[in-house]
Scaffold this active site. Structure first.
Site, PDB file in Angstrom:
ATOM      1  N   CYS A 197       0.828  -1.209   0.000  1.00 45.11           N
ATOM      2  CA  CYS A 197       0.000   0.000   0.000  1.00 45.11           C
ATOM      3  C   CYS A 197       0.865   1.263   0.000  1.00 45.11           C
ATOM      4  O   CYS A 197       1.543   1.529  -0.976  1.00 45.11           O
ATOM      5  CB  CYS A 197      -0.974  -0.043   1.183  1.00 45.11           C
ATOM      6  SG  CYS A 197      -2.360   1.096   0.991  1.00 45.11           S
ATOM      7  N   HIS A 256      -3.464  -5.588   0.947  1.00 45.33           N
ATOM      8  CA  HIS A 256      -2.808  -5.814   2.239  1.00 45.33           C
ATOM      9  C   HIS A 256      -2.772  -7.291   2.597  1.00 45.33           C
ATOM     10  O   HIS A 256      -3.706  -7.784   3.241  1.00 45.33           O
ATOM     11  CB  HIS A 256      -3.580  -5.075   3.338  1.00 45.33           C
ATOM     12  CG  HIS A 256      -3.406  -3.594   3.331  1.00 45.33           C
ATOM     13  ND1 HIS A 256      -2.435  -2.954   4.064  1.00 45.33           N
ATOM     14  CD2 HIS A 256      -4.076  -2.621   2.680  1.00 45.33           C
ATOM     15  CE1 HIS A 256      -2.513  -1.644   3.866  1.00 45.33           C
ATOM     16  NE2 HIS A 256      -3.510  -1.417   3.035  1.00 45.33           N
ATOM     17  N   GLU A 309      -1.227  -8.676   4.928  1.00 42.13           N
ATOM     18  CA  GLU A 309      -1.224  -8.875   6.386  1.00 42.13           C
ATOM     19  C   GLU A 309      -2.645  -8.865   6.951  1.00 42.13           C
ATOM     20  O   GLU A 309      -2.866  -9.285   8.080  1.00 42.13           O
ATOM     21  CB  GLU A 309      -0.336  -7.821   7.068  1.00 42.13           C
ATOM     22  CG  GLU A 309      -0.954  -6.449   7.286  1.00 42.13           C
ATOM     23  CD  GLU A 309      -0.938  -5.543   6.047  1.00 42.13           C
ATOM     24  OE1 GLU A 309      -0.686  -6.053   4.932  1.00 42.13           O
ATOM     25  OE2 GLU A 309      -1.202  -4.334   6.194  1.00 42.13           O
TER      26      GLU A 309
END
Lengths: 741, 231
Positions: free
Chosen positions: B86, B203, B205
């Site tokens: 990002c 993302h 994560e």
């Protein structure tokens, strides 16, 4: 002093009281300080006597009202607590939607991290006028992008909220911002100044001329559209600065030496210094020429009353100030000693060596006026009692009604809004927006918290007492529907002018209702705020908002893996209705659709039954008996069923047999009802479970096919393709805002 | 192994990446303060998402002149593995470690939602545990993810297989309908020619634990671990 100048600050009677308290006339700086501290916003002078009704204690409450935020225990073993509060930012958000809403988020976040809690969630409760008005479309878009801008940048997820559209908010939209943070019990910081000689440190953004007298502005009605245009003193927020402030404060708190810390919110340096001194029973000296300023030539008056954002006041142990200030400097923030704690309980201000104000702390706080304002039953309440719902003709086409309800902006999907909010950052959100409540995991505990914000102000308008009860009950019910035990609430009480006895009556009744509900449901009030004067003078008289006591309920899930969502899971599952249908359409979205206004005596609720229902649903979820749970609210049973069908595009066939007029049955908003689904082989077990707990439970249909079908006493009334209904539901808001097709 | 996570003023996904590295993968995470040039001997750098320097001037524009970015560029030049997520991707673009730039989303608004990504290159150190053509579900959260570059650059990165992931339908169809932000050729993530620097807007994560609704992002971190251990 000129009487006109005085009356720009306080009432003439209040001025007499000030002179009496001081034994002399105040100077202009002092008068400005009084006007801020004695404003409705800071002093709660009209609401205080009524707020005492609220229960504020429970074994799990760690900090009740009176601090920057309320705190409850989540996990005893690790001593993990959550701190939270909701606060209004209504007036600024109408004047300047983007910055008004953005700074609302910033302010509430500071209230949370000032207590040592790392913010992990935001929510917003929004009320707008009807969207045919271009100004309202502009305000709606501006507020949403302001929240998105601020929340996303500071890295705190906005995990949900609520949005209503009614004409009473046309010139008084409401923006109530909520924030919640996590803190270990032994790491909580308070805003109580102590230790004579300890330095007072100013940290964060420089002081500018923005927002001077914001607290006073929030304590007056808008007298006309032109006045709104004139009052352009809305603060401007900088979320980047706020992010630095969060990290710096939390890092500084890890060091030894911070005695007290408080953010500079409404009434800026004035309220932060006075409140810290007041709570600690000490005094404060400030050298105003040391305050970092953004503009040249600022006066002591402006410095004391500026509401520039992203600023904090810290008291630390003498000798530790350099170490503390180094942390702030590391994060690129201003940090300057601007004063010290003194024994004598006064606020003493110096300007280049000269005393420019000297005021007893007590005079500013404890001695602030309290108004026991008169109240009386409004005329509309009496007139509404005569309303007969049976005068409403029964609709010919139920499909049409369902489509219209699903496309009403109040009911329609708020996806367009929450997709602009980062609702995932910090990877704690485990039930995303769109369900009854947001659920977050609390890392390192196995537990979760559920949060829901609610207030149906239409019910509060028609019957403030019952409406107040329902606001608390519904927020708690949504939390319970996600599997969590409701633990506490924070509230934001938005009303018109308390000087109007009919408005005051609404306030007294609504808070009575809330207090009763909080007692029965065992959800004490741990924090909150009051916003009066949400009204505008118009040619036809004045227009006040519906009484809107926004409630945000926080609950605890023992095991976060057992969280529940509000949508259907599998074809073949059986649909069960908990609670009783009574067919009450007063104050409903259906009533608004059909007659364009709200009539009758509103909804009512039996709190004892509500408590039983909530306990049963939480237990059923923990035992894994049910597969979805969705509370029946705006739009009634019909809308409830469609809402649950959308996520997985699963159809349903429901057959009702109640002896109630069909439209009242389908669209009535009778309280204390929850729709759940159950695996076919467990139906008897589930019905038995609820029967034993005296909760009426009835099989009403099945999850099947790709259409939403509702029959009443054998007659098919609704039959719509789920995909089609979903399309309507998902796109309606964007269409209303003029963003699509 | 040791993951390095730079922290710029305004980074806000640093702890999330740290959580996945430590609690999900069981490896070491080291936070690298932006003002320092020392990478502390890390095996891989993950530049996290957020709003470094408040996105002032331009997303990633200020972060590129931070001392830690300089160190990351040197690390990448020596062949070190660098992944930008990002805002991290935006920083890598600004720093010149990856080609191209970002425009505001075509919706002109911030978008946070789960999207589907088609894995186009499964030969990189970041994606070798995926299959080419596989579709994964990972969320995005950005206001400026509309990837753009000059036509000749686009031709080059396409031909070199530098386009690693693209926005697609759940079935893997790549079309404008499934392009959330207007990105050229539905590009969601690219790598450099050498393959040791990778940037993506989604993302991973946020999609590395069952409780979050998807574990499709975890294999990116696992791919890194395997690549480092193997090397």
């Amino acid at each position: 002093m000129d009487r006109r100048v005085i009356e720009q600050h306080v009432t003439w009677e209040e001025y007499q009281k000030i002179v009496e308290l001081l034994g002399r006339e105040p100077n202009l700086v002092e008068l400005g300080i009084f006007s801020a501290m004695w404003s409705e916003h800071c002093s709660y002078k009209s609401s205080r006597p009524h707020l005492k009704k609220f229960p504020t204690e429970a074994p799990w409450v760690v900090q009740g009202p009176g601090e920057n935020a309320g705190i409850i225990m989540v996990d005893e073993e690790t001593e993990t607590c959550v701190a939270f509060k909701v606060e209004s930012h209504n007036h600024p958000s109408y004047i300047e939607p983007f910055n008004g809403a953005a700074t609302g988020v910033g302010g509430i976040l500071r209230d949370v991290f000032t207590m040592g809690a790392r913010p992990i969630a935001c929510m917003d409760s929004l009320r707008f006028g009807e969207l045919h008005d271009p100004k309202m479309r502009y305000v709606t878009k501006g507020v949403v992008s302001g929240i998105s801008h601020y929340g996303n940048c500071v890295g705190v997820p906005t995990v949900g909220g609520e949005v209503y559209f009614d004409s009473c908010y046309q010139t008084n939209p409401l923006v109530n911002a909520f924030a919640l943070g996590v803190v270990k019990k032994d790491k909580i910081f308070y805003a109580r100044a102590a230790g004579v000689g300890n330095p007072v440190i100013y940290v964060g953004a420089k002081t500018g001329r923005d927002g001077i007298h914001g607290a006073t502005m929030a304590s007056e009605e808008f007298s006309s559209e032109e006045e709104v245009e004139k009052k352009v003193n809305v603060q401007v927020g900088d979320p980047f600065m706020e992010k630095l402030l969060i990290e710096a404060c939390l890092e500084a708190m890890e060091k030894e030496g911070i005695v007290a810390i408080q953010d500079m919110g409404a009434a800026g340096l004035t309220s932060s210094s006075v409140e810290m001194a007041s709570r600690g029973g000490v005094g404060v000296v400030l050298y105003l020429d040391k305050v970092p300023t953004r503009e040249e030539g600022m006066t002591p008056y402006e410095i004391m009353l500026s509401e520039s954002q992203e600023r904090m006041l810290v008291v630390c142990e003498k000798g530790k100030e350099e170490e503390i200030m180094d942390v702030f400097r590391k994060w690129g923030l201003d940090a300057t000693v601007i004063g010290e704690v003194i024994e004598e309980p006064v606020l003493k201000l110096f300007w280049h060596g000269e005393v420019v104000a000297e005021l007893p702390i007590k005079a500013l706080t404890d001695e602030a006026p309290v108004y026991y304002r008169p109240f009386r039953v409004p005329k509309y309440i009496l007139e509404n009692k005569k309303y007969d719902p049976n005068t409403l003709p029964e609709p010919e086409d139920y499909n049409k009604v369902v489509r219209k309800l699903l496309s009403s902006p109040t009911i329609a999907s708020k996806r367009w809004i929450w997709e602009q909010y980062d609702h995932m950052v910090q990877i704690n959100t485990v039930v995303y927006p769109g369900s009854d409540a947001a659920v977050l995991r609390i890392k390192g505990t196995g537990k979760g918290i559920a949060i829901s914000s609610d207030c149906n102000s239409r019910y509060c308008y028609l019957n403030p007492y019952e409406g107040g009860k329902i606001a608390v009950a519904e927020a708690a019910r949504n939390v319970a529907c996600s599997g969590a035990v409701p633990r506490a609430i924070t509230d934001c009480l938005n009303f018109g002018s308390p000087e109007d006895p009919e408005i005051m009556w609404q306030f007294v009744k609504a808070t009575d209702g809330m207090a009763d509900a909080c007692k029965v449901l065992e959800t004490p009030v741990v924090s909150g705020n009051v916003s009066f004067y949400n009204e505008t003078k118009t040619d036809e008289g004045k227009r006040a908002v519906f009484p809107t006591p926004t409630v945000v309920c926080v609950g605890v899930l023992e095991n976060v893996e057992k969280r529940m969502t509000s949508f259907f899971k599998d074809e073949g599952d059986v649909i069960v209705l908990l609670g009783e249908n009574t067919g009450n359409i007063s104050g409903s979205e259906y009533q608004k659709l059909q007659i364009g206004e709200f009539r009758g005596t509103g909804q009512t609720i039996d709190l004892r039954f509500e408590k039983t229902l909530q306990e049963a649903i939480v237990e059923a979820i923990q035992r894994g008996l049910i597969k979805h749970a969705h509370d029946v609210s705006e739009g009634g049973l019909a809308v409830n069923l469609f809402e649950s069908s959308f996520e997985k595009e699963l159809g349903f066939e429901v057959e009702l047999d109640d002896n109630i007029r069909s439209d009242f049955l389908l669209f009535g908003e009778d309280q204390s009802r929850i729709v759940v689904s159950v695996s076919p082989e467990r139906v008897d077990e589930v019905l038995d479970f609820f029967e034993k707990r005296t909760v009426p439970a009835k099989v009403i249909g099945k999850i099947r096919g790709d259409r939403g079908v509702i029959k009443h006493r054998g007659k098919e009334l609704v039959n719509i393709l789920v995909k089609e209904a979903k399309e309507i539901y998902e796109t309606a808001l964007e269409k209303e805002l003029g963003l699509q097709g | 192994m040791k993951f390095g996570i730079p922290v710029y003023p305004g980074s806000n996904c640093d702890r999330d990446v740290g959580w996945v590295v430590e609690k999900v993968l069981g490896h070491e995470a080291v936070y690298l303060w932006h003002a320092e040039k020392d990478l502390k001997g890390v095996d891989c750098v993950i530049v996290p998402g957020g709003f470094s320097y408040g996105d002032y001037l331009r997303a990633g524009a200020m972060a590129k002149i931070s001392p830690v970015t300089e160190a990351i560029c040197e690390f990448a030049e020596k062949g070190g593995l660098v992944m930008g997520i990002c805002n991290g991707f935006q920083i890598l673009l600004e720093a010149g470690l990856l080609p191209g730039a970002m425009l505001p989303n075509k919706t002109l608004s911030f978008i946070c939602k789960f999207v589907h990504l088609k894995v186009e290159n499964d030969q990189t150190p970041f994606t070798h545990l995926y299959r080419k053509g596989e579709v994964v579900r990972i969320p995005i959260a950005h206001a400026e993810g509309n990837y753009t570059c000059p036509p000749e650059t686009l031709k080059e990165i396409e031909e070199n297989g530098q386009v690693v992931v693209r926005y697609s339908s759940p079935e893997g169809e790549v079309s404008e309908e499934f392009n959330p932000n207007g990105s050229l050729n539905n590009i969601a993530g690219i790598c450099n020619k050498r393959g040791n620097v990778f940037g993506l807007m989604p993302h991973p994560e946020r999609a590395s634990e069952t409780i979050l609704g998807s574990v499709d992002g975890l294999r990116m971190f696992q791919s890194i671990v395997e690549s480092v251990v193997r090397a």
